[in-house]
Write a protein that holds these residues in place. Structure first.
Motif, PDB file in Angstrom:
ATOM      1  N   TYR A  95      41.195  13.245 -22.295  1.00  0.00           N
ATOM      2  CA  TYR A  95      39.756  13.134 -22.136  1.00  0.00           C
ATOM      3  C   TYR A  95      39.080  14.690 -22.429  1.00  0.00           C
ATOM      4  O   TYR A  95      38.123  14.826 -23.372  1.00  0.00           O
TER       5      TYR A  95
ATOM      6  N   LYS B  67      36.983  15.583 -25.968  1.00  0.00           N
ATOM      7  CA  LYS B  67      35.624  16.100 -25.754  1.00  0.00           C
ATOM      8  C   LYS B  67      35.222  17.276 -26.517  1.00  0.00           C
ATOM      9  O   LYS B  67      34.562  17.439 -27.178  1.00  0.00           O
TER      10      LYS B  67
ATOM     11  N   GLU C 247      32.740  11.373 -28.847  1.00  0.00           N
ATOM     12  CA  GLU C 247      31.918  10.965 -27.701  1.00  0.00           C
ATOM     13  C   GLU C 247      32.711   9.633 -27.181  1.00  0.00           C
ATOM     14  O   GLU C 247      33.661   9.115 -27.977  1.00  0.00           O
TER      15      GLU C 247
ATOM     16  N   THR D 165      31.724   3.500 -22.293  1.00  0.00           N
ATOM     17  CA  THR D 165      31.724   3.081 -21.140  1.00  0.00           C
ATOM     18  C   THR D 165      31.708   1.868 -21.057  1.00  0.00           C
ATOM     19  O   THR D 165      30.790   1.145 -21.831  1.00  0.00           O
TER      20      THR D 165
ATOM     21  N   GLY E 257      29.337   7.048 -15.629  1.00  0.00           N
ATOM     22  CA  GLY E 257      29.438   8.045 -16.526  1.00  0.00           C
ATOM     23  C   GLY E 257      30.243   7.574 -17.829  1.00  0.00           C
ATOM     24  O   GLY E 257      30.855   6.432 -17.676  1.00  0.00           O
ATOM     25  N   GLU E 258      30.633   8.439 -18.673  1.00  0.00           N
ATOM     26  CA  GLU E 258      31.456   8.046 -19.692  1.00  0.00           C
ATOM     27  C   GLU E 258      32.839   8.067 -19.411  1.00  0.00           C
ATOM     28  O   GLU E 258      33.380   8.433 -18.752  1.00  0.00           O
ATOM     29  N   ASN E 259      33.291   7.259 -20.573  1.00  0.00           N
ATOM     30  CA  ASN E 259      34.729   6.902 -20.307  1.00  0.00           C
ATOM     31  C   ASN E 259      35.186   6.202 -19.463  1.00  0.00           C
ATOM     32  O   ASN E 259      36.394   6.660 -18.808  1.00  0.00           O
ATOM     33  N   THR E 260      34.385   5.573 -18.650  1.00  0.00           N
ATOM     34  CA  THR E 260      34.713   4.650 -17.382  1.00  0.00           C
ATOM     35  C   THR E 260      34.641   3.159 -17.787  1.00  0.00           C
ATOM     36  O   THR E 260      34.022   2.741 -18.688  1.00  0.00           O
TER      37      THR E 260
ATOM     38  N   ASN F 211      32.564  10.200 -14.601  1.00  0.00           N
ATOM     39  CA  ASN F 211      33.156  10.302 -15.940  1.00  0.00           C
ATOM     40  C   ASN F 211      34.726  10.002 -15.964  1.00  0.00           C
ATOM     41  O   ASN F 211      35.287  10.455 -14.883  1.00  0.00           O
ATOM     42  N   ASN F 212      35.263   9.347 -16.617  1.00  0.00           N
ATOM     43  CA  ASN F 212      36.555   9.356 -17.028  1.00  0.00           C
ATOM     44  C   ASN F 212      37.420   8.490 -15.888  1.00  0.00           C
ATOM     45  O   ASN F 212      38.317   8.796 -15.306  1.00  0.00           O
TER      46      ASN F 212
ATOM     47  N   ASP G 124      34.360  12.198 -10.829  1.00  0.00           N
ATOM     48  CA  ASP G 124      35.283  12.141 -12.101  1.00  0.00           C
ATOM     49  C   ASP G 124      36.521  12.129 -11.997  1.00  0.00           C
ATOM     50  O   ASP G 124      37.213  12.601 -11.113  1.00  0.00           O
ATOM     51  N   HIS G 125      37.235  11.295 -12.814  1.00  0.00           N
ATOM     52  CA  HIS G 125      38.785  11.428 -13.061  1.00  0.00           C
ATOM     53  C   HIS G 125      39.534  10.473 -11.926  1.00  0.00           C
ATOM     54  O   HIS G 125      40.762  10.679 -11.755  1.00  0.00           O
TER      55      HIS G 125
END
Length: 185
Positions: A82, A86, A91, A94, A109-112, A128-129, A146-147
């Motif tokens: 990720y 990035k 980009e 989600t 968040g993004e990439n979720t 995110n993630n 995150d993560h």
């Protein structure tokens, strides 16, 4: 509609592709893996490309990514990919399944990736993630950093905080106000 490359070629990537194709306005074009893991030319009728060649065919200004790598090493592999993508200018999408329930104000968040039958109560924040597999309850005012990877049928009661890079296994339950440190299993 956005064109998407899924980074990964394991179970999560394969399953995510089906969800995105059937339950979103995203169109999966291909899968990507690091070149040293490239062991096939296609998966589910779509090309599998080496990350090292991805920018030529699928530049950041034409596609978005979903990093669909599992939870091994407390999510370190997914996090590293990720962050690398990035930094390369990509980009991320989600995805929240149409059969997940969001009540009131929820931040994601993004990439979720949120699978079906998740209940996200008011004032929930998911970083995110993250991955929330099927059938979880995330209580009001709770935060997942995150993560993180939340397996199926987890109950997170109200006002909880799950630190970054945690893995929460199937059927785990957290009572109100619990705080989990980062990188916990």
């Amino acid at each position: 509609m956005s064109d998407v490359i899924i980074f990964g070629a394991g179970d999560y990537a394969r399953i995510a592709s089906i969800y995105l194709d059937k339950d979103s306005d995203h169109h999966v074009l291909a899968f990507a893996v690091d070149g040293k893991y490239l062991d096939r030319d296609e998966m589910q009728g779509k090309p599998v490309v080496a990350y090292e060649d991805m920018e030529k065919s699928y530049p950041p200004d034409r596609v978005k990514l979903l990093v669909a790598i599992g939870f091994s090493g407390l999510n370190r592999g997914r996090t590293a990919v990720y962050e690398r993508c990035k930094q390369a200018g990509y980009e991320f999408i989600t995805y929240v399944n149409s059969q997940a329930y969001q009540w009131g104000h929820v931040e994601i968040g993004e990439n979720t990736f949120v699978f079906e039958a998740n209940v996200l109560q008011p004032f929930v924040t998911i970083g995110n993630n993250c991955v929330l597999w099927s059938g979880n309850h995330i209580g009001h005012d709770s935060k997942i950093d995150d993560h993180c990877f939340i397996a199926s049928h987890v109950v997170v009661s109200g006002n909880c905080k799950i630190g970054h890079s945690c893995f929460v296994g199937v059927n785990a339950t957290f009572r109100d106000g619990v705080r989990v440190a980062p990188r916990c299993l």
